[in-house]
Design a protein around this motif. Structure first.
Motif, PDB file in Angstrom:
ATOM      1  N   THR A 156       0.819  -1.215   0.000  1.00 30.30           N
ATOM      2  CA  THR A 156       0.000   0.000   0.000  1.00 30.30           C
ATOM      3  C   THR A 156       0.855   1.270   0.000  1.00 30.30           C
ATOM      4  O   THR A 156       1.983   1.269   0.487  1.00 30.30           O
ATOM      5  CB  THR A 156      -0.963   0.024   1.204  1.00 30.30           C
ATOM      6  N   GLU A 157       0.275   2.307  -0.553  1.00 32.26           N
ATOM      7  CA  GLU A 157       0.889   3.631  -0.484  1.00 32.26           C
ATOM      8  C   GLU A 157       0.149   4.505   0.527  1.00 32.26           C
ATOM      9  O   GLU A 157       0.538   5.629   0.790  1.00 32.26           O
ATOM     10  CB  GLU A 157       0.870   4.286  -1.869  1.00 32.26           C
ATOM     11  N   SER A 158      -0.896   3.965   1.106  1.00 33.99           N
ATOM     12  CA  SER A 158      -1.741   4.711   2.035  1.00 33.99           C
ATOM     13  C   SER A 158      -1.133   4.699   3.439  1.00 33.99           C
ATOM     14  O   SER A 158      -0.934   3.648   4.041  1.00 33.99           O
ATOM     15  CB  SER A 158      -3.138   4.083   2.071  1.00 33.99           C
ATOM     16  N   ASP A 159      -0.851   5.900   3.962  1.00 35.54           N
ATOM     17  CA  ASP A 159      -0.336   6.004   5.328  1.00 35.54           C
ATOM     18  C   ASP A 159      -1.363   5.492   6.337  1.00 35.54           C
ATOM     19  O   ASP A 159      -1.008   4.883   7.344  1.00 35.54           O
ATOM     20  CB  ASP A 159       0.035   7.451   5.657  1.00 35.54           C
ATOM     21  N   ALA A 160      -2.635   5.706   6.047  1.00 36.76           N
ATOM     22  CA  ALA A 160      -3.695   5.241   6.954  1.00 36.76           C
ATOM     23  C   ALA A 160      -3.699   3.713   7.022  1.00 36.76           C
ATOM     24  O   ALA A 160      -3.799   3.138   8.105  1.00 36.76           O
ATOM     25  CB  ALA A 160      -5.052   5.759   6.487  1.00 36.76           C
ATOM     26  N   GLU A 161      -3.566   3.063   5.868  1.00 29.52           N
ATOM     27  CA  GLU A 161      -3.579   1.600   5.852  1.00 29.52           C
ATOM     28  C   GLU A 161      -2.328   1.038   6.529  1.00 29.52           C
ATOM     29  O   GLU A 161      -2.384   0.021   7.218  1.00 29.52           O
ATOM     30  CB  GLU A 161      -3.690   1.086   4.420  1.00 29.52           C
ATOM     31  N   LYS A 162      -1.193   1.723   6.376  1.00 32.23           N
ATOM     32  CA  LYS A 162       0.039   1.299   7.053  1.00 32.23           C
ATOM     33  C   LYS A 162      -0.113   1.417   8.567  1.00 32.23           C
ATOM     34  O   LYS A 162       0.339   0.549   9.312  1.00 32.23           O
ATOM     35  CB  LYS A 162       1.231   2.113   6.569  1.00 32.23           C
ATOM     36  N   ALA A 163      -0.750   2.482   9.012  1.00 30.26           N
ATOM     37  CA  ALA A 163      -0.980   2.663  10.453  1.00 30.26           C
ATOM     38  C   ALA A 163      -1.877   1.555  10.999  1.00 30.26           C
ATOM     39  O   ALA A 163      -1.651   1.049  12.102  1.00 30.26           O
ATOM     40  CB  ALA A 163      -1.598   4.035  10.726  1.00 30.26           C
ATOM     41  N   VAL A 164      -2.881   1.160  10.229  1.00 32.71           N
ATOM     42  CA  VAL A 164      -3.779   0.080  10.635  1.00 32.71           C
ATOM     43  C   VAL A 164      -2.983  -1.213  10.815  1.00 32.71           C
ATOM     44  O   VAL A 164      -3.185  -1.945  11.786  1.00 32.71           O
ATOM     45  CB  VAL A 164      -4.933  -0.111   9.615  1.00 32.71           C
ATOM     46  N   CYS A 165      -2.068  -1.491   9.898  1.00 32.83           N
ATOM     47  CA  CYS A 165      -1.251  -2.715   9.992  1.00 32.83           C
ATOM     48  C   CYS A 165      -0.490  -2.751  11.321  1.00 32.83           C
ATOM     49  O   CYS A 165      -0.442  -3.789  11.979  1.00 32.83           O
ATOM     50  CB  CYS A 165      -0.259  -2.787   8.834  1.00 32.83           C
ATOM     51  N   GLY A 166       0.084  -1.637  11.720  1.00 29.71           N
ATOM     52  CA  GLY A 166       0.815  -1.582  12.987  1.00 29.71           C
ATOM     53  C   GLY A 166      -0.089  -1.806  14.180  1.00 29.71           C
ATOM     54  O   GLY A 166       0.250  -2.563  15.099  1.00 29.71           O
ATOM     55  N   LYS A 167      -1.239  -1.166  14.176  1.00 26.92           N
ATOM     56  CA  LYS A 167      -2.185  -1.324  15.284  1.00 26.92           C
ATOM     57  C   LYS A 167      -2.656  -2.766  15.412  1.00 26.92           C
ATOM     58  O   LYS A 167      -2.784  -3.294  16.510  1.00 26.92           O
ATOM     59  CB  LYS A 167      -3.420  -0.439  15.062  1.00 26.92           C
ATOM     60  N   LEU A 168      -2.915  -3.387  14.279  1.00 24.13           N
ATOM     61  CA  LEU A 168      -3.470  -4.737  14.305  1.00 24.13           C
ATOM     62  C   LEU A 168      -2.499  -5.760  14.884  1.00 24.13           C
ATOM     63  O   LEU A 168      -2.921  -6.730  15.508  1.00 24.13           O
ATOM     64  CB  LEU A 168      -3.932  -5.153  12.913  1.00 24.13           C
ATOM     65  N   GLU A 169      -1.207  -5.544  14.713  1.00 25.34           N
ATOM     66  CA  GLU A 169      -0.236  -6.465  15.321  1.00 25.34           C
ATOM     67  C   GLU A 169      -0.328  -6.417  16.842  1.00 25.34           C
ATOM     68  O   GLU A 169      -0.253  -7.442  17.518  1.00 25.34           O
ATOM     69  CB  GLU A 169       1.180  -6.143  14.854  1.00 25.34           C
ATOM     70  N   THR A 170      -0.514  -5.217  17.375  1.00 24.30           N
ATOM     71  CA  THR A 170      -0.679  -5.068  18.820  1.00 24.30           C
ATOM     72  C   THR A 170      -2.001  -5.679  19.266  1.00 24.30           C
ATOM     73  O   THR A 170      -2.056  -6.404  20.262  1.00 24.30           O
ATOM     74  CB  THR A 170      -0.634  -3.573  19.212  1.00 24.30           C
ATOM     75  N   TYR A 171      -3.061  -5.403  18.521  1.00 27.08           N
ATOM     76  CA  TYR A 171      -4.372  -5.956  18.859  1.00 27.08           C
ATOM     77  C   TYR A 171      -4.358  -7.473  18.833  1.00 27.08           C
ATOM     78  O   TYR A 171      -5.013  -8.119  19.648  1.00 27.08           O
ATOM     79  CB  TYR A 171      -5.442  -5.455  17.887  1.00 27.08           C
TER      80      TYR A 171
END
Length: 173
Positions: free
Chosen positions: A45-60
């Protein structure tokens, strides 16, 4: 029923800390998800929002594994200290549900920021299309080829399946 049982569980006399670890299979399942799904989405992805989601989901994911294992312990009246494959798989399904909901929110918010021609092009495109189809439809709406190609790079609205082949992301809330 399960949530009610967890919410009414009597913790008195069970206040001792307990360390939970992952079974080898559960750990492998989580690592495989991280590599084949989460890291792949992050890299594509080139989307910063989608990249941020990926990081959050690892923690979740780790938190969900813990919550699911504790809920299983309470419901079965066990005191297992191993997070099993079933708990890991359930946590992955839960994480993917939250990814889809987050992506829907992103797509809906981004689709609200489109100009009139972009909205018309998005509406006119079929779910599955080729770049040439998008260019032809865009031209009929007064858009240049380069403008259409730039629009197709919006990963919140389109997924590039392969060179010259796209699918529209669902914008249904």
């Amino acid at each position: 029923r399960i949530i009610r049982k967890v919410a009414t569980f009597d913790f008195k006399g069970k206040e001792q800390p307990m360390e939970l670890t992952f079974s080898r299979e559960a750990h492998r399942e989580l690592c495989e998800w991280k590599e084949s799904v989460n890291n792949a989405i992050y890299s594509a992805t080139e989307s910063d929002a989608e990249k941020a989601v990926c990081g959050k989901l690892e923690t979740y994911l780790m938190r969900f594994c813990l919550i699911i294992r504790i809920m299983k312990n309470i419901c079965t009246e066990e005191s297992a200290t191993l997070i099993d494959t079933g708990s890991a798989e359930a946590a992955i399904k839960l994480v993917e549900y939250f990814r889809e909901m987050e992506n829907r929110v992103i797509r809906v918010s981004l689709s609200g920021n489109l100009d009139k021609r972009q909205s018309e092009l998005l509406d006119a495109l079929p779910y599955d299309f080729r770049t040439s189809d998008a260019i032809d439809i865009g031209r009929s709406l007064g858009m240049s080829e380069s403008t259409v190609k730039r629009f197709l790079k919006n990963s919140a609205l389109f997924r590039k399946e392969e060179h010259g082949h796209y699918t529209k992301m669902s914008c249904d809330p």
